[in-house]
Design a protein around this motif. Sequence first.
Motif, PDB file in Angstrom:
ATOM      1  N   HIS A   1      58.760  21.010  57.073  1.00 29.20           N
ATOM      2  CA  HIS A   1      58.218  22.263  57.589  1.00 29.20           C
ATOM      3  C   HIS A   1      58.418  23.347  56.542  1.00 29.20           C
ATOM      4  CE1 HIS A   1      57.408  25.705  60.140  1.00 29.20           C
ATOM      5  NE2 HIS A   1      58.642  26.161  59.968  1.00 29.20           N
ATOM      6  N   LEU A   2      57.381  24.150  56.309  1.00 29.98           N
ATOM      7  CA  LEU A   2      57.434  25.208  55.303  1.00 29.98           C
ATOM      8  C   LEU A   2      57.179  26.550  55.958  1.00 29.98           C
ATOM      9  CD1 LEU A   2      57.473  26.153  52.300  1.00 29.98           C
ATOM     10  CD2 LEU A   2      54.995  25.751  52.284  1.00 29.98           C
ATOM     11  N   LYS A   3      58.083  27.498  55.736  1.00 29.51           N
ATOM     12  CA  LYS A   3      57.883  28.864  56.233  1.00 29.51           C
ATOM     13  C   LYS A   3      56.931  29.571  55.262  1.00 29.51           C
ATOM     14  CE  LYS A   3      62.433  29.401  56.689  1.00 29.51           C
ATOM     15  NZ  LYS A   3      63.740  30.016  56.998  1.00 29.51           N
ATOM     16  N   ILE A   4      55.653  29.304  55.461  1.00 31.13           N
ATOM     17  CA  ILE A   4      54.637  29.657  54.479  1.00 31.13           C
ATOM     18  C   ILE A   4      54.477  31.161  54.293  1.00 31.13           C
ATOM     19  CG2 ILE A   4      52.742  29.611  56.149  1.00 31.13           C
ATOM     20  CD1 ILE A   4      51.038  28.288  53.969  1.00 31.13           C
ATOM     21  N   THR A   5      54.780  31.942  55.313  1.00 36.26           N
ATOM     22  CA  THR A   5      54.616  33.396  55.202  1.00 36.26           C
ATOM     23  C   THR A   5      55.692  34.032  54.320  1.00 36.26           C
ATOM     24  OG1 THR A   5      55.884  33.725  57.246  1.00 36.26           O
ATOM     25  CG2 THR A   5      53.478  33.593  57.441  1.00 36.26           C
ATOM     26  N   HIS A   6      56.632  33.234  53.826  1.00 40.30           N
ATOM     27  CA  HIS A   6      57.711  33.768  52.980  1.00 40.30           C
ATOM     28  C   HIS A   6      57.613  33.303  51.531  1.00 40.30           C
ATOM     29  CE1 HIS A   6      60.067  35.295  56.439  1.00 40.30           C
ATOM     30  NE2 HIS A   6      59.522  34.275  57.058  1.00 40.30           N
ATOM     31  N   LEU A   7      56.497  32.712  51.147  1.00 36.22           N
ATOM     32  CA  LEU A   7      56.407  32.139  49.809  1.00 36.22           C
ATOM     33  C   LEU A   7      56.584  33.176  48.701  1.00 36.22           C
ATOM     34  CD1 LEU A   7      53.579  29.474  50.209  1.00 36.22           C
ATOM     35  CD2 LEU A   7      56.004  29.081  49.758  1.00 36.22           C
ATOM     36  N   HIS A   8      56.221  34.428  48.974  1.00 37.32           N
ATOM     37  CA  HIS A   8      56.422  35.464  47.955  1.00 37.32           C
ATOM     38  C   HIS A   8      57.905  35.640  47.616  1.00 37.32           C
ATOM     39  CE1 HIS A   8      56.663  37.351  51.922  1.00 37.32           C
ATOM     40  NE2 HIS A   8      57.509  38.207  51.385  1.00 37.32           N
ATOM     41  N   GLU A   9      58.784  35.252  48.521  1.00 36.74           N
ATOM     42  CA  GLU A   9      60.215  35.434  48.294  1.00 36.74           C
ATOM     43  C   GLU A   9      60.794  34.422  47.312  1.00 36.74           C
ATOM     44  OE1 GLU A   9      62.120  35.460  52.089  1.00 36.74           O
ATOM     45  OE2 GLU A   9      61.015  37.219  52.799  1.00 36.74           O
ATOM     46  N   THR A  10      59.984  33.451  46.864  1.00 39.74           N
ATOM     47  CA  THR A  10      60.504  32.500  45.878  1.00 39.74           C
ATOM     48  C   THR A  10      60.709  33.154  44.505  1.00 39.74           C
ATOM     49  OG1 THR A  10      58.296  31.705  45.240  1.00 39.74           O
ATOM     50  CG2 THR A  10      59.425  30.549  47.040  1.00 39.74           C
ATOM     51  N   PHE A  11      60.284  34.409  44.358  1.00 38.26           N
ATOM     52  CA  PHE A  11      60.634  35.150  43.149  1.00 38.26           C
ATOM     53  C   PHE A  11      62.075  35.648  43.212  1.00 38.26           C
ATOM     54  CE2 PHE A  11      56.030  35.323  42.843  1.00 38.26           C
ATOM     55  CZ  PHE A  11      55.837  35.069  41.496  1.00 38.26           C
ATOM     56  N   ARG A  12      62.714  35.441  44.391  1.00 39.40           N
ATOM     57  CA  ARG A  12      64.124  35.821  44.545  1.00 39.40           C
ATOM     58  C   ARG A  12      65.008  34.648  44.937  1.00 39.40           C
ATOM     59  NH1 ARG A  12      64.209  39.692  49.124  1.00 39.40           N
ATOM     60  NH2 ARG A  12      61.946  39.548  49.413  1.00 39.40           N
ATOM     61  N   TYR A  13      64.451  33.719  45.739  1.00 36.86           N
ATOM     62  CA  TYR A  13      65.239  32.628  46.289  1.00 36.86           C
ATOM     63  C   TYR A  13      64.590  31.284  45.957  1.00 36.86           C
ATOM     64  CZ  TYR A  13      66.656  36.617  49.170  1.00 36.86           C
ATOM     65  OH  TYR A  13      67.068  37.852  49.596  1.00 36.86           O
ATOM     66  N   PRO A  14      65.363  30.203  46.002  1.00 35.71           N
ATOM     67  CA  PRO A  14      64.784  28.874  45.758  1.00 35.71           C
ATOM     68  C   PRO A  14      63.749  28.517  46.829  1.00 35.71           C
ATOM     69  CG  PRO A  14      67.189  28.807  45.669  1.00 35.71           C
ATOM     70  CD  PRO A  14      66.818  30.150  46.222  1.00 35.71           C
ATOM     71  N   LEU A  15      62.745  27.760  46.435  1.00 37.08           N
ATOM     72  CA  LEU A  15      61.741  27.306  47.386  1.00 37.08           C
ATOM     73  C   LEU A  15      62.373  26.490  48.506  1.00 37.08           C
ATOM     74  CD1 LEU A  15      58.745  26.987  48.176  1.00 37.08           C
ATOM     75  CD2 LEU A  15      58.623  25.039  46.601  1.00 37.08           C
ATOM     76  N   SER A  16      63.436  25.787  48.194  1.00 36.06           N
ATOM     77  CA  SER A  16      64.102  24.952  49.202  1.00 36.06           C
ATOM     78  C   SER A  16      64.632  25.759  50.382  1.00 36.06           C
ATOM     79  CB  SER A  16      65.259  24.165  48.552  1.00 36.06           C
ATOM     80  OG  SER A  16      66.193  25.049  47.956  1.00 36.06           O
TER      81      SER A  16
END
Length: 388
Positions: free
Chosen positions: A50-65
């Motif tokens: 399951h992917l919290k897709i609405t938060h993908l922009h936050e991967t510039f701060r946190y790991p994708l995992s």
Amino acid sequence: MALLPFYIPGKRRIKVAIAGGGYAGMAALTTLKRFASAIDITLIDPGDQHLKITHLHETFRYPLSDLQVPFSTLESRFGCRHVQASLPVTDELLRQWQADKYLAAGDEIIDFDYLIIATGAESRQAGQDENVLTLQHFMHTAGPGLLHEHLNRDDRQGRDQRIISVVGAGATGIQFLFEIRQYLSRQKINVQLRLVHSGERVLAQFPRGFDAYVQSCMQDLNIQVVPNVRYRGQTGEQIQLEDEQSGQLYQLPSHLTLLFLGKKQEMLLSANMFGQAVIDQKTLQNIFIAGDCTVYKSPGSNVQSAQSAVRKGKLVGRNILRHSGLLAILEPYLHHDIGYVVNLGPVDAVGWLVTEGNIVTGIPALAIKELVEAQYDLLLRGIDTYVV
């Protein structure tokens, strides 16, 4: 109504198949397990998490995992079963599934008493060049990795400045735009950012106060804005644009272009006010639909958002239990959005709460966003704190 006052379990253990492991599918699954232990759930999804897709922009701060929850974890947590397969959905197939009470997914035949279609809506795609990224790319690779992969292809020190164009001024485009701006600043990378969009204002689906606040922030951060144009493609390091009024085609330098064109509308399915599928004015009693793939014929919100998807998923979960019980009194979908927040990087946001005229910015808006995110994280752990 949400407490299932009319749900009286029958004697038979029911089987539910859920097609789609996004927000709506997860909300339906956790709701079914919350109110009924005697239930077998099969989750059908082509991915393995399951992917919290609405938060993908936050991967510039946190790991994708941090945004991923393996379906194997959810299998253990909720006692369900995951079948890794895609499920095509057509009106003909929906009728067949209603009649047969089974479907083929991958190499398996899955029996069910109820089926939930929660496959979502696909993101719009356009002709792609090697210098073009879409939301699909960020689903598999974190933002910094993608950015550096493209920016490092050509060392432009001493030459013209590199330019990144973000196409689309909806919530996704704006959130990526500000996250990238903050990331570039932290990394001391000299790149010009440009926002390209087809309207007069940004975040046009929200109150006008959103546009005024975001425009002011973009000006402070030296983000170039090109409004009233349509994206027509990318060739090499040039973005092709069309003026909305004159129809004139022209191009601008763009060494990397990010496309956020919204979601496709072609695959929308109809449901009645209880979430049951409706085809040619006939209700399919045992097939429920939730999430971005459907429009409910009810006063409730049909906005394509995680908030509406969760509420629809929870509703169909409750209504399946009601329908399977001794008293099949179903609950109508009446949810109205209670707020919406758009991140503007890690330390700023703009949103509305309770009424669209009540606009909040800065730390208060971020606090609301974090509260909503915490609610959903708890839901994935089987703790439902949604009260409305």
